[in-house]
Motif scaffolding. Structure first.
Motif, mmCIF file in Angstrom:
data_model
loop_
_atom_site.group_PDB
_atom_site.id
_atom_site.type_symbol
_atom_site.label_atom_id
_atom_site.label_comp_id
_atom_site.label_asym_id
_atom_site.label_seq_id
_atom_site.Cartn_x
_atom_site.Cartn_y
_atom_site.Cartn_z
ATOM 1 N N ASP A 118 -43.225 -10.441 0.579
ATOM 2 C CA ASP A 118 -44.501 -9.578 0.450
ATOM 3 C C ASP A 118 -43.592 -8.054 0.331
ATOM 4 N N VAL A 119 -43.144 -7.671 -1.027
ATOM 5 C CA VAL A 119 -42.356 -6.511 -1.109
ATOM 6 C C VAL A 119 -43.464 -5.227 -0.836
ATOM 7 N N ILE A 120 -44.827 -5.450 -1.346
ATOM 8 C CA ILE A 120 -45.745 -4.627 -1.199
ATOM 9 C C ILE A 120 -47.064 -5.315 -0.410
ATOM 10 N N PRO A 121 -47.072 -5.418 0.918
ATOM 11 C CA PRO A 121 -48.001 -6.217 1.673
ATOM 12 C C PRO A 121 -49.451 -5.990 1.465
ATOM 13 N N THR A 122 -49.998 -6.743 0.324
ATOM 14 C CA THR A 122 -51.453 -6.244 0.074
ATOM 15 C C THR A 122 -52.313 -7.433 0.668
ATOM 16 N N ARG A 123 -51.630 -8.699 0.892
ATOM 17 C CA ARG A 123 -52.799 -9.675 1.149
ATOM 18 C C ARG A 123 -53.550 -9.459 2.319
ATOM 19 N N ILE A 124 -52.985 -8.988 3.225
ATOM 20 C CA ILE A 124 -53.976 -8.768 4.417
ATOM 21 C C ILE A 124 -54.797 -7.500 4.285
ATOM 22 N N SER A 161 -43.007 0.412 -11.457
ATOM 23 C CA SER A 161 -43.704 -0.783 -11.754
ATOM 24 C C SER A 161 -42.840 -1.780 -12.767
ATOM 25 N N ALA A 162 -41.885 -1.048 -13.479
ATOM 26 C CA ALA A 162 -41.095 -1.875 -14.562
ATOM 27 C C ALA A 162 -39.694 -2.183 -14.168
ATOM 28 N N GLN A 163 -39.302 -3.313 -14.578
ATOM 29 C CA GLN A 163 -37.908 -3.677 -14.239
ATOM 30 C C GLN A 163 -36.800 -2.649 -14.896
ATOM 31 N N PHE A 164 -35.805 -2.228 -14.532
ATOM 32 C CA PHE A 164 -34.899 -1.365 -15.229
ATOM 33 C C PHE A 164 -34.023 -2.297 -16.122
ATOM 34 N N GLY A 204 -32.658 -7.861 -7.310
ATOM 35 C CA GLY A 204 -33.528 -6.837 -7.928
ATOM 36 C C GLY A 204 -34.651 -7.640 -8.846
ATOM 37 N N ILE A 205 -34.171 -8.654 -9.610
ATOM 38 C CA ILE A 205 -35.414 -9.211 -10.578
ATOM 39 C C ILE A 205 -36.230 -10.008 -9.841
ATOM 40 N N PHE A 206 -35.735 -10.743 -8.675
ATOM 41 C CA PHE A 206 -36.456 -11.482 -7.792
ATOM 42 C C PHE A 206 -37.712 -10.522 -7.001
ATOM 43 N N LEU A 207 -37.114 -9.299 -6.529
ATOM 44 C CA LEU A 207 -37.878 -8.487 -6.090
ATOM 45 C C LEU A 207 -39.107 -7.879 -6.968
ATOM 46 N N GLN A 208 -38.763 -7.560 -8.249
ATOM 47 C CA GLN A 208 -39.707 -7.209 -8.993
ATOM 48 C C GLN A 208 -40.850 -8.089 -9.289
ATOM 49 N N ASP A 209 -40.464 -9.407 -9.432
ATOM 50 C CA ASP A 209 -41.387 -10.558 -9.339
ATOM 51 C C ASP A 209 -42.345 -10.641 -8.373
ATOM 52 N N VAL A 210 -41.931 -10.553 -7.244
ATOM 53 C CA VAL A 210 -42.673 -10.471 -5.794
ATOM 54 C C VAL A 210 -43.705 -9.078 -5.902
ATOM 55 N N ARG A 211 -43.038 -7.916 -6.251
ATOM 56 C CA ARG A 211 -43.914 -6.690 -6.360
ATOM 57 C C ARG A 211 -44.977 -7.043 -7.422
ATOM 58 N N GLU A 212 -44.685 -7.473 -8.379
ATOM 59 C CA GLU A 212 -45.766 -7.420 -9.511
ATOM 60 C C GLU A 212 -46.965 -8.552 -9.006
ATOM 61 N N SER A 213 -46.600 -9.568 -8.345
ATOM 62 C CA SER A 213 -47.587 -10.419 -7.907
ATOM 63 C C SER A 213 -48.392 -9.937 -6.697
ATOM 64 N N ASP A 214 -47.889 -9.123 -5.979
ATOM 65 C CA ASP A 214 -48.303 -8.390 -4.576
ATOM 66 C C ASP A 214 -49.401 -7.459 -5.258
ATOM 67 N N ARG A 221 -50.673 -7.488 -8.170
ATOM 68 C CA ARG A 221 -51.998 -8.271 -9.003
ATOM 69 C C ARG A 221 -52.804 -8.882 -8.105
ATOM 70 N N LEU A 222 -52.338 -9.333 -6.918
ATOM 71 C CA LEU A 222 -53.297 -9.805 -6.049
ATOM 72 C C LEU A 222 -54.439 -8.628 -5.554
ATOM 73 N N LEU A 223 -53.972 -7.616 -5.332
ATOM 74 C CA LEU A 223 -54.714 -6.423 -5.053
ATOM 75 C C LEU A 223 -55.777 -6.264 -6.114
ATOM 76 N N ASN A 224 -55.210 -6.065 -7.443
ATOM 77 C CA ASN A 224 -56.137 -5.599 -8.615
ATOM 78 C C ASN A 224 -57.139 -6.683 -8.598
ATOM 79 N N ASP A 225 -56.844 -7.919 -8.452
ATOM 80 C CA ASP A 225 -57.883 -9.022 -8.738
ATOM 81 C C ASP A 225 -58.953 -8.993 -7.837
ATOM 82 N N PHE A 226 -58.705 -8.438 -6.597
ATOM 83 C CA PHE A 226 -59.643 -8.093 -5.654
ATOM 84 C C PHE A 226 -60.401 -6.910 -5.957
ATOM 85 N N LEU A 227 -59.931 -5.865 -6.470
ATOM 86 C CA LEU A 227 -60.539 -4.732 -6.663
ATOM 87 C C LEU A 227 -61.151 -4.368 -7.972
ATOM 88 N N MET A 228 -60.537 -4.991 -8.853
ATOM 89 C CA MET A 228 -61.321 -4.751 -10.290
ATOM 90 C C MET A 228 -62.714 -5.214 -10.422
#
Length: 304
Positions: free
Chosen positions: A185-191, A208-211, A229-239, A241-248
Motif C-alpha cells: 500500500d504505497v497510498i494506504p486507502t483500503r482501510i 500520478s504518471a510514471q516518468f 519505481g515501476i512497481f511502486l507506480q503500479d501499487v500507487r495506481e491500484s491504491d 483506483r480502489l478509493l475511486n471505485d468507492f467514492l465515484m
C-alpha cells in the motif's frame, strides 16, 4: 461524514507531504477524523494525529542521511546472513527522540482521530494496520489489524512501516517480521474505504504518471531502482483506483495533492536525505496544496 487524510510513502520525499499538510491547516482543512499512513507517511500521520505539525516541519527540514541510515559492508552482511544493505538504528533513535510518551498519550486519547499505520508481514504476506482503535477488518482477508498497546509498539510500528525490504532490516513485532507498508500500500486507502470515509484528502509524494526516460540502464543498482519505481507506480495506481471505485458511485472524489513530476528520479525509494532538497520539496508541497484547495473550495479570502 468521516473526513480522512491519507499520507503515502516516499522516504525523504515525505517533505512534500509535510509542506502540503502545513498548508491544509492554514486553509482550515484540519483536523481529520481518520489518518492513514505508510512508510514516511506513517510518521507524518502519527504526528498529525497528535497535532504536532511544527515537529514535522523541523524534522523534515533538518534530517540528514546519517540521521536515518547507517551504511553497511554489503559483502559482510551477505556472508553473515544479514538481509539488508543499510541499518536503521539511527532512524529508531530519531523515532525515540520524537515520539514521546506525551505524544503517545495524545494519540490514544478518546478525543484523538483514528490513526492507521500500515506495514507488511513477511510471514502472512498481508498488510497489517496498527491502530489506536479496536478496528475490525472487513471479511475479505486483504489485511490484518493490531491495536497499539504501548509506546514501544508504536515506535516499532513506525520503524517497520518505513523499513524497505532488502534495503533495511525487518522489524519484529509480536514474533512477526514486518517491512515497509509501501510493498502493498504505497497510498494506504483500503482501510479508509472500509471505515467509510467519503471526504478524503490524499498526500502523494509521487506524480500520478510514471516518468519516462530514454537513458540506457546498465548498472545493476540503476536497473533495480528503476524496476522498483515501476512497481511502486503500479501499487500507487491500484491504491487510488480502489478509493475511486468507492467514492465515484457516491458522486464524490478525493482531493489529491501530488507533484507534477518525480521529485527524485534517481531515488524512487526516497532514500536520499538531503536537507536542501527536502526544503525545496516542502515549498513545492505548499504550492501544490494551495492549488488543489483552490480548485476544490476556491481561493482564500483577501487579507484585510
Amino acid at each position: 461524514m468521516a473526513k480522512a487524510l491519507v499520507t503515502g510513502g516516499g522516504g525523504a520525499k515525505g517533505a512534500f507531504a509535510v509542506g502540503a499538510l502545513l498548508t491544509l491547516k492554514k486553509r482550515g482543512l484540519f483536523p481529520f477524523d481518520i489518518l492513514s499512513g505508510t512508510s514516511t507517511g506513517s510518521f507524518i500521520a502519527t504526528l498529525a494525529a497528535a497535532d504536532e505539525l511544527e515537529i514535522l516541519r523541523s524534522q523534515y527540514l533538518s534530517v540528514g542521511p546519517n540521521d536515518v541510515l547507517a551504511k553497511q559492508n554489503i559483502v559482510a552482511n551477505v556472508l553473515n546472513g544479514k538481509a539488508f544493505l543499510f541499518d536503521t538504528y539511527p532512524l529508531l533513535q530519531l523515532i525515540r527522540q520524537t515520539i514521546t510518551q506525551q505524544i503517545f498519550d495524545k494519540i490514544m486519547a478518546d478525543s484523538a482521530p483514528t490513526l492507521c499505520i500500515t506495514a507488511v508481514s513477511l510471514q502472512t504476506g498481508l498488510p497489517t494496520v496498527f491502530s489506536n482503535r479496536d478496528l475490525i477488518p472487513q471479511p475479505n482477508n486483504e489485511y490484518l489489524v493490531k491495536k497499539l498497546s504501548s509506546l514501544d509498539m508504536l515506535m516499532s510500528a513506525l520503524l517497520a512501516s518505513s523499513s524497505q525490504a532488502g534495503f533495511t532490516p525487518p522489524v519484529i513485532i509480536d514474533g512477526e517480521q514486518f517491512v515497509d507498508g509501501g510493498h502493498r500500500d504505497v497510498i494506504p486507502t483500503r482501510i479508509v474505504v472500509d471505515l467509510g470515509a467519503e471526504d478524503v484528502t490524499i498526500l502523494s509524494n509521487n506524480p500520478s504518471a510514471q516518468f519516462t526516460n530514454i537513458r540506457h540502464y546498465s548498472d545493476l543498482l540503476d536497473v533495480v531502482l528503476r524496476v522498483i519505481g515501476i512497481f511502486l507506480q503500479d501499487v500507487r495506481e491500484s491504491d487510488i483506483r480502489l478509493l475511486n471505485d468507492f467514492l465515484m458511485p457516491k458522486g464524490k472524489r478525493a482531493m489529491v495533492v501530488e507533484p507534477s513530476a518525480d521529485l527524485d528520479e534517481e531515488n524512487p525509494t526516497g532514500l536520499r536525505f538531503s536537507p536542501p532538497l527536502m526544503a525545496s520539496w516542502m515549498v513545492l508541497g505548499e504550492i501544490r496544496a494551495n492549488a488543489a484547495v483552490n480548485n476544490v473550495i476556491g481561493p482564500p479570502p483577501p487579507k484585510v
